[in-house]
Write an enzyme that holds these catalytic residues in place. Structure first.
Site, mmCIF file in Angstrom:
data_model
loop_
_atom_site.group_PDB
_atom_site.id
_atom_site.type_symbol
_atom_site.label_atom_id
_atom_site.label_comp_id
_atom_site.label_asym_id
_atom_site.label_seq_id
_atom_site.Cartn_x
_atom_site.Cartn_y
_atom_site.Cartn_z
ATOM 1 N N ASP A 18 0.843 -1.193 0.000
ATOM 2 C CA ASP A 18 0.000 0.000 0.000
ATOM 3 C C ASP A 18 0.880 1.245 0.000
ATOM 4 O O ASP A 18 2.012 1.206 0.470
ATOM 5 C CB ASP A 18 -0.868 0.047 1.275
ATOM 6 C CG ASP A 18 -1.933 -1.041 1.307
ATOM 7 O OD1 ASP A 18 -2.080 -1.780 0.321
ATOM 8 O OD2 ASP A 18 -2.622 -1.129 2.337
ATOM 9 N N ARG A 77 -0.634 -1.150 -8.537
ATOM 10 C CA ARG A 77 -2.066 -0.934 -8.265
ATOM 11 C C ARG A 77 -2.279 0.582 -8.317
ATOM 12 O O ARG A 77 -1.664 1.322 -7.540
ATOM 13 C CB ARG A 77 -2.429 -1.444 -6.869
ATOM 14 C CG ARG A 77 -3.886 -1.145 -6.505
ATOM 15 C CD ARG A 77 -4.134 -1.139 -4.989
ATOM 16 N NE ARG A 77 -3.862 -2.394 -4.360
ATOM 17 C CZ ARG A 77 -3.593 -2.515 -3.055
ATOM 18 N NH1 ARG A 77 -3.520 -1.454 -2.271
ATOM 19 N NH2 ARG A 77 -3.371 -3.695 -2.534
HETATM 20 P P1 FDA Z 1 -13.995 8.532 -5.919
HETATM 21 O O1 FDA Z 1 -13.565 8.945 -4.573
HETATM 22 O O2 FDA Z 1 -14.075 9.569 -6.984
HETATM 23 O O3 FDA Z 1 -15.390 7.813 -5.777
HETATM 24 C C1 FDA Z 1 -16.119 7.343 -6.895
HETATM 25 C C2 FDA Z 1 -17.394 6.673 -6.397
HETATM 26 O O4 FDA Z 1 -17.045 5.510 -5.652
HETATM 27 C C3 FDA Z 1 -18.172 7.539 -5.397
HETATM 28 O O5 FDA Z 1 -19.066 8.384 -6.075
HETATM 29 C C4 FDA Z 1 -18.891 6.478 -4.582
HETATM 30 O O6 FDA Z 1 -20.019 5.984 -5.273
HETATM 31 C C5 FDA Z 1 -17.886 5.370 -4.522
HETATM 32 N N1 FDA Z 1 -17.046 5.435 -3.297
HETATM 33 C C6 FDA Z 1 -15.760 5.833 -3.205
HETATM 34 N N2 FDA Z 1 -15.312 5.717 -1.930
HETATM 35 C C7 FDA Z 1 -16.353 5.232 -1.224
HETATM 36 C C8 FDA Z 1 -16.531 4.898 0.147
HETATM 37 N N3 FDA Z 1 -15.558 5.021 1.045
HETATM 38 N N4 FDA Z 1 -17.743 4.424 0.538
HETATM 39 C C9 FDA Z 1 -18.744 4.263 -0.349
HETATM 40 N N5 FDA Z 1 -18.650 4.577 -1.661
HETATM 41 C C10 FDA Z 1 -17.461 5.044 -2.099
HETATM 42 N N6 FDA Z 1 -5.371 4.784 -1.199
HETATM 43 C C11 FDA Z 1 -4.106 5.077 -0.839
HETATM 44 O O7 FDA Z 1 -3.788 6.245 -0.628
HETATM 45 N N7 FDA Z 1 -3.180 4.074 -0.700
HETATM 46 C C12 FDA Z 1 -3.479 2.776 -0.965
HETATM 47 O O8 FDA Z 1 -2.614 1.914 -0.835
HETATM 48 C C13 FDA Z 1 -4.812 2.455 -1.373
HETATM 49 N N8 FDA Z 1 -5.162 1.181 -1.651
HETATM 50 C C14 FDA Z 1 -6.401 0.950 -2.229
HETATM 51 C C15 FDA Z 1 -6.731 -0.336 -2.663
HETATM 52 C C16 FDA Z 1 -7.922 -0.550 -3.328
HETATM 53 C C17 FDA Z 1 -8.250 -1.926 -3.829
HETATM 54 C C18 FDA Z 1 -8.829 0.538 -3.547
HETATM 55 C C19 FDA Z 1 -10.113 0.341 -4.290
HETATM 56 C C20 FDA Z 1 -8.538 1.790 -3.058
HETATM 57 C C21 FDA Z 1 -7.343 2.001 -2.382
HETATM 58 N N9 FDA Z 1 -7.031 3.250 -1.876
HETATM 59 C C22 FDA Z 1 -5.748 3.494 -1.479
HETATM 60 C C23 FDA Z 1 -8.088 4.267 -1.708
HETATM 61 C C24 FDA Z 1 -8.166 5.211 -2.896
HETATM 62 O O9 FDA Z 1 -7.016 6.010 -2.951
HETATM 63 C C25 FDA Z 1 -9.407 6.117 -2.808
HETATM 64 O O10 FDA Z 1 -9.344 6.906 -1.660
HETATM 65 C C26 FDA Z 1 -10.724 5.370 -2.800
HETATM 66 O O11 FDA Z 1 -10.691 4.251 -3.645
HETATM 67 C C27 FDA Z 1 -11.860 6.295 -3.281
HETATM 68 O O12 FDA Z 1 -11.608 6.723 -4.573
HETATM 69 P P2 FDA Z 1 -12.337 6.137 -5.870
HETATM 70 O O13 FDA Z 1 -11.308 5.770 -6.856
HETATM 71 O O14 FDA Z 1 -13.251 5.054 -5.515
HETATM 72 O O15 FDA Z 1 -13.076 7.379 -6.515
#
Ligand code: FDA
Length: 302
Positions: free
Chosen positions: A131, A180
């Site tokens: 991570d 990732r």
């Molecule tokens: P965005 O925040 O734009 O959200 C898009 C849509 O996704 C939202 O409109 C909502 O519908 C849904 N959504 C997003 N977050 C949600 C939540 N918490 N609850 C409910 N719905 C939600 N970060 C990091 O800094 N270091 C890391 O090592 C990792 N590792 C990691 C692994 C995996 C498998 C994932 C999916 C994510 C991470 N992250 C992470 C977290 C990442 O950086 C980010 O904060 C979250 O994934 C939210 O961003 P989205 O890409 O989902 O888009």
């Protein structure tokens, strides 16, 4: 926006953390995002996912340990998890944080812990995913990831909200180190990170393209349907088949989209956390989507 900063600030509050993590009622809050407290809870959750065709990345919750003993114990917990993954034939990797492996205390001890785990992952046909934490640790994490990737199966996270990430993706691609790609979950200043979602999203798409063209089995980690659509359109345009990349999402989040990707025949891995040190992870999930507070409150009072 202010709610994001508030929850991220609260995620570092130690008194609130120890009160929340020891409150018997708090488990009710975390059910949606966390598989349970024990490795057995976790393995059961991963087996259930596997029945649905979903792979897992096990996250034994914990970060910023304060003694080398704790760091060694974290590494041992992960080694035990890899043994069980192999024994139960689960399609699972493990996902670690360097501050859980002692990075704040000794770089060398941390590297030793990570390398031992990577050797175990190699022997058990799994992978160690690393991570990415706040920018205080970006260089250190990439350095450890590169050293570990030279020894065995490693995937490192790169965050699209950082200005520097295109260079980091290029370097990972040159080394053949799987990445990732996520947007980024920490509170970072504008000097190092894009403050606006539109810019983060646009950088995400640029980095996704680099990874799809030149990367090694990239993991597209997001719940954003626009990022999914951009990835699928680009894969189609470049003739990249579903066996050359995977989507990753967090346990308990956007199950509708998880199902959609699976139904379309794409590979999906869920990041599945377990353990008792859940507070910072939980607060970052609230920061990403403040509406989760209402969801959590509703399940608490039911
Ligand atoms: P965005 O925040 O734009 O959200 C898009 C849509 O996704 C939202 O409109 C909502 O519908 C849904 N959504 C997003 N977050 C949600 C939540 N918490 N609850 C409910 N719905 C939600 N970060 C990091 O800094 N270091 C890391 O090592 C990792 N590792 C990691 C692994 C995996 C498998 C994932 C999916 C994510 C991470 N992250 C992470 C977290 C990442 O950086 C980010 O904060 C979250 O994934 C939210 O961003 P989205 O890409 O989902 O888009």
């Amino acid at each position: 926006m202010w709610t994001r900063h508030l929850f991220l600030k609260l995620s570092e509050n130690r008194p609130l953390r120890s009160w929340m993590e020891t409150s018997p009622k708090a488990k009710l809050l975390t059910r949606r995002f966390i598989a349970g407290e024990t490795l057995e809870d976790e393995l059961r959750a991963c087996a259930r996912l596997q029945e649905q065709g979903i792979s897992a990345a096990l996250d034994h919750l914990g970060e910023n340990v304060t003694t080398l003993d704790e760091a060694r114990q974290s590494a041992e917990a992960y080694e035990a998890a890899l043994d069980e993954i192999a024994a139960r034939k689960l399609h699972a990797t493990v996902s670690i944080k360097i501050t859980q492996f002692g990075a704040d205390l000794s770089q060398e001890a941390c590297v030793e812990n990570v390398l031992r785990l990577v050797a175990k992952a190699k022997a058990t046909n799994s992978r160690v995913e690393i991570d990415m934490e706040s920018t205080r640790y970006t260089d250190q994490t990439l350095d450890i990831a590169e050293r570990a990737a030279a020894e065995g199966p490693v995937r490192c996270v790169i965050q699209a909200y950082l200005h520097r990430s295109a260079e980091d993706v290029d370097r990972a691609n040159q080394l053949g180190m799987p990445v990732r790609l996520c947007k980024g979950a920490y509170d970072e200043p504008e000097t190092v990170a894009y403050p606006y979602k539109a810019d983060v999203d646009s950088n995400y798409v640029q980095l996704m393209k680099k990874l799809m063209d030149e990367g090694t089995f990239p993991a597209i980690a997001t719940h954003d349907p626009k990022m999914h659509a951009a990835t699928l359109a680009y894969a189609k345009q470049r003739g990249i088949g579903p066996d050359r990349f995977e989507f990753q999402m967090l346990y308990g989040i956007r199950r509708d989209l998880q199902k959609k990707l699976l139904d379309q025949g794409y590979r999906l891995r869920l990041y599945v956390p377990y353990g008792t040190a859940w507070y910072p992870y939980f607060m970052r999930r609230l920061a990403e989507r403040p509406a989760n507070v209402f969801f959590v409150a509703r399940s608490f009072f039911h």
